[in-house]
Design an enzyme around this catalytic site. Structure first.
Site, PDB file in Angstrom:
ATOM      1  N   ASP A   4       0.775  -1.239   0.000  1.00 35.54           N
ATOM      2  CA  ASP A   4       0.000   0.000   0.000  1.00 35.54           C
ATOM      3  C   ASP A   4       0.811   1.297   0.000  1.00 35.54           C
ATOM      4  O   ASP A   4       0.589   2.172  -0.813  1.00 35.54           O
ATOM      5  CB  ASP A   4      -0.951   0.026   1.194  1.00 35.54           C
ATOM      6  N   GLU A  17       0.817  -9.300  11.704  1.00 33.99           N
ATOM      7  CA  GLU A  17       0.745  -8.883  10.298  1.00 33.99           C
ATOM      8  C   GLU A  17       2.131  -8.687   9.688  1.00 33.99           C
ATOM      9  O   GLU A  17       2.412  -9.130   8.582  1.00 33.99           O
ATOM     10  CB  GLU A  17      -0.074  -7.586  10.210  1.00 33.99           C
TER      11      GLU A  17
HETATM   12  C1  GLC Z   1      -3.121  -4.355   3.465  1.00 34.38           C
HETATM   13  C2  GLC Z   1      -1.923  -4.934   2.728  1.00 34.38           C
HETATM   14  C3  GLC Z   1      -2.416  -5.820   1.609  1.00 34.38           C
HETATM   15  C4  GLC Z   1      -3.326  -6.885   2.184  1.00 34.38           C
HETATM   16  C5  GLC Z   1      -4.441  -6.311   3.038  1.00 34.38           C
HETATM   17  C6  GLC Z   1      -5.189  -7.367   3.846  1.00 34.38           C
HETATM   18  O1  GLC Z   1      -3.890  -3.536   2.649  1.00 34.38           O
HETATM   19  O2  GLC Z   1      -1.101  -3.939   2.249  1.00 34.38           O
HETATM   20  O3  GLC Z   1      -1.340  -6.400   0.929  1.00 34.38           O
HETATM   21  O4  GLC Z   1      -3.865  -7.674   1.165  1.00 34.38           O
HETATM   22  O5  GLC Z   1      -3.919  -5.395   3.968  1.00 34.38           O
HETATM   23  O6  GLC Z   1      -4.296  -8.095   4.644  1.00 34.38           O
END
Ligand code: GLC
Length: 423
Positions: A170, A393
């Site tokens: 992101d 995460e």
């Molecule tokens: C965030 C991460 C993305 C992922 C999502 C759900 O947006 O950057 O890669 O798919 O979270 O975990």
């Protein structure tokens, strides 16, 4: 390098059980959420990892995960990055903001198609159980791959993204140049929900968030029409995450399609084109794989974890082994999302520094497959950081400290499928 090292023969059976419990706890019936609260829907590439995790103990459930993902596929072939199966007011931006009209309420962008590769692994795990299910998914998977080639390829042959969220990284520095060109005026009032779940210092800034939402509003105004998006969206960045994962996906799909006697017409050419296109991502000034802004050709000059997906794509890239070595020397707890010697590095902020288990898996596996010895080192460090700091995460790559959401699906899946396995 690390102060104490876990014994090589450490018994991790308790962690295996904990990882399985995370997957089953995040199971919402046919699909798995990345983590409760912060991400309450089905995310595309998270789901692919969930499927691989389930495959370690429940292959039937593993297939269902991918089948549910494809139930949201659009007519065009695109498979959305989020499927909003059940409304959840704790998440923003939800289905109304996106305004999409696919078979299931969804976002309007996609994510890296690693599900295609993992479907071939489910097939390999039990061909008798999987052959019919694979064959049913196969035309849909091919259609998605072809959608990328048609709508997300620039004139140099590189795959680009139309929103930072599409890449899955992101707030990586890769997007800074294209984001700077956006003036998010008129974005209006909105309330972020992510910072109610996780400390703001570990999340993207308001500067970035305004632009994320502005881009969603722009996509909606263009009715998520692929041709209009490719032309009128100010954000188009050629991305190694998408390019390398698609290349691998097509390679795996082609091999499995041949083995199963399915229609593979045109795939050899598609693969050759993507292989050639990968060279467009080689930044000659820096000497590594990089992203660039399609609007002006400006390189990000960023050595990221996506740069190291070249091996996963099946490319031989000896120069990248030296870069990996430098990066691992600088960061003890796994491949950082940005090289620590880059001034933009920020150890806790999401994709500008932290290490991510699922990226490490693709880097480590790919490196080992291509005979790069450091691949096994990446696996060991990932194993160590997860074993010590939990199924979170992402992690601070300098201290190993846990960051972001807890009880995270893909970190648990990566443990079961790769990091926690005996070497
Ligand atoms: C965030 C991460 C993305 C992922 C999502 C759900 O947006 O950057 O890669 O798919 O979270 O975990």
């Amino acid at each position: 390098m690390m102060t104490e090292t876990l014994a090589a023969d450490a018994d991790f059976s308790d962690r295996d059980a904990a990882a399985r419990a995370i997957l089953t706890g995040n199971d919402r019936g046919g699909y798995t959420v990345p983590t409760a609260g912060l991400y309450p829907y089905q995310w595309n590439w998270d789901s692919a990892f969930a499927s691989l995790g389930f495959a370690q103990f429940d292959l039937e459930r593993a297939w269902r995960e991918i089948e549910t993902l494809f139930s949201g596929q659009w007519e065009s072939g695109q498979v959305p990055h989020i499927l909003f199966h059940k409304p959840d007011p704790g998440y923003f931006p939800g289905p109304d903001v996106w305004g999409c009209t696919g078979p299931i309420p969804s976002s309007g962008i996609t994510q890296p198609p690693v599900a295609l590769s993992f479907a071939t692994r489910l097939l390999a795990a039990d061909p008798a159980l999987g052959a019919a299910r694979f064959a049913a998914l196969y035309p849909k998977m091919r259609k998605w791959a072809e959608w990328f080639l048609r709508w997300r390829r620039d004139e140099k042959g590189a795959i680009f993204v139309v929103h930072p969220w599409e890449s899955g990284r992101d707030n990586a520095p890769d997007w800074d140049n294209a984001m700077d060109a956006i003036d998010p005026q008129g974005v209006g009032y909105y309330e972020r929900r992510d910072t109610q779940h996780v400390d703001a210092s570990m999340r993207p800034t308001k500067y970035d968030y305004d632009r994320y939402i502005w881009l969603v509003q722009r996509g909606k105004a263009l009715e998520w029409d692929d041709a209009r998006l490719a032309q009128d969206n100010p954000f188009r960045v050629a991305d190694p995450t998408m390019h390398f994962i698609l290349l691998r996906a097509l390679r795996d799909l082609y091999a499995a399609g041949e083995a199963q006697g399915l229609d593979t017409a045109g795939m050899a050419e598609q693969l050759a084109e993507l292989e050639a296109g990968a060279q467009a991502l080689w930044n000659p000034g820096m000497g590594f794989y990089d992203s660039y802004n399609c609007a002006n050709g400006i390189w990000s000059n960023a050595l990221t974890n996506a740069s190291f997906l070249c091996w996963f794509a099946g490319l031989d890239a000896p120069e990248m082994a030296q870069h990996l070595s430098r990066v691992l020397d600088a960061a003890p707890y796994g491949v950082p999302s940005l090289a620590p010697f880059d001034p933009r590095f920020d150890a806790r902020r999401y994709w500008r520094g932290p290490t991510w288990g699922m990226m490490n898996m693709m880097i480590g596996e790919g490196a080992s497959e291509r005979g790069v010895a450091l691949g096994e080192e990446v696996r060991k460090r990932t194993r160590e950081v997860i074993a010590r700091y939990g199924f979170v995460e992402y992690f601070d790559p300098m201290t190993g400290a846990a960051a972001g959401g807890k009880a995270f699906t893909w970190t648990a899946a990566v443990w079961l499928a790769w990091a926690g396995k005996e070497g």
